[in-house]
Design a protein around this motif. Sequence first.
Motif, PDB file in Angstrom:
ATOM      1  N   PHE A 256      10.610  46.052 -34.707  1.00  0.00           N
ATOM      2  CA  PHE A 256      10.825  44.992 -34.254  1.00  0.00           C
ATOM      3  C   PHE A 256       9.598  44.310 -33.140  1.00  0.00           C
ATOM      4  N   ASN A 257       9.435  43.176 -33.142  1.00  0.00           N
ATOM      5  CA  ASN A 257       8.310  42.543 -32.494  1.00  0.00           C
ATOM      6  C   ASN A 257       8.480  41.132 -31.985  1.00  0.00           C
ATOM      7  N   VAL A 258       7.894  40.541 -31.058  1.00  0.00           N
ATOM      8  CA  VAL A 258       7.767  39.282 -30.721  1.00  0.00           C
ATOM      9  C   VAL A 258       6.358  38.513 -30.724  1.00  0.00           C
ATOM     10  N   SER A 259       6.314  37.274 -31.061  1.00  0.00           N
ATOM     11  CA  SER A 259       5.300  36.699 -31.194  1.00  0.00           C
ATOM     12  C   SER A 259       4.451  36.513 -30.080  1.00  0.00           C
ATOM     13  N   PRO A 260       3.096  36.381 -30.064  1.00  0.00           N
ATOM     14  CA  PRO A 260       2.479  35.835 -28.676  1.00  0.00           C
ATOM     15  C   PRO A 260       2.866  34.811 -27.931  1.00  0.00           C
TER      16      PRO A 260
END
Length: 366
Positions: A256-260
């Motif tokens: 899982f990750n979130v865009s800058p």
Amino acid sequence: MDPEKSEENDVDESSSSSSRSCIVLSGGGGEGRSGIPNVILICRVDLDTNSLSEQPLGRLVLGTDLPYRMVVHPREGGLICALQNSCRLFGWDNIMSPREDNQAGEESEEVIQELKDVGQQLALAFNPEGSVLAAGAEDGTLRVFEWPSMNSLLNESQAHSSVKSLTFSENGKFLVSLGGPLCRVWEVNASTAVASLSKEKDEMFASCRFSLDSAGNEVLYVAANTERGGSIITWDTKSWKRKESKPIEKNSISAFNVSPDGKLLAIGTLEGDVLILDSTRKQTNQIVKKAHLGLVTALTFSPDSRCLVSVSFDSRARLTVIEKKNEKRAYYAGTRWWILAILFVILYVVAYYFLKAKGIISISLS
């Protein structure tokens, strides 16, 4: 950037920026005789062809040491890799120009003494300024240091049963650690826990990330798995209460990750799928089925949020270009109008011959 070319007056910085974008990859086969070397790679990202370079710009072999986790310093050169019995700092020059035998040694790395012989670290994170380093261990110990002095800010031996994920808030005030059945919120300067975020029912927390929402407010996202599949939980960072829990995928979330820019969420699944979601509505904007042959182990967005790179146990790194929402809407809108126009013509022809057959419409020539 090539130092010699940078001195030339005719270099077009805007056109060459994409060709100079790079990504760092690390992994390997561990201590066994799998034939897969333990390496750190620097690869070029070409957004013109939507691909990663087949030949790396830099390649450093680490011998029998598997780089299990990695974190890049947000401002200075270099990265930290968590190996089996230590954490080591590698400079870019060491990776780009390794020794002749291409093996990492004392000349090409710096062993971080405060993280030597303290067990396997499963999570590493820098605060946005790069002035604080957090490390979470397999035995549940959470360590926080000033960087680069390595003065200890926190050493909590029973933070979790095992630390799985770490994330700093955008202003660096808070650190969230995830492990076992709960997340804990730490105030960095006070070196103390200020909140515990507990799971509900059969939830199992998988990963956590701070970001900003569309209104500019800081939020905490936690990816969780249940018997019914994956979900994204959003937490208020003032009250530390749940704002929303959104089921996302029938399959379990493995990365899982979130865009800058905070507008997109990326999910990797155990089945190898990659999903890109709108962070506000949690709706799927883009999905790559079977992006990998096995579970997705990590995801990262480019700094400009234009593309996503995913890696997996299948020993592959894949670049996915983010589809622009407006372009997607324009495409679907254009397609819809073409379909309506064709249907109108077909209905007109059918209606004409039907009315003609009934004698309602007649044609006379004179």
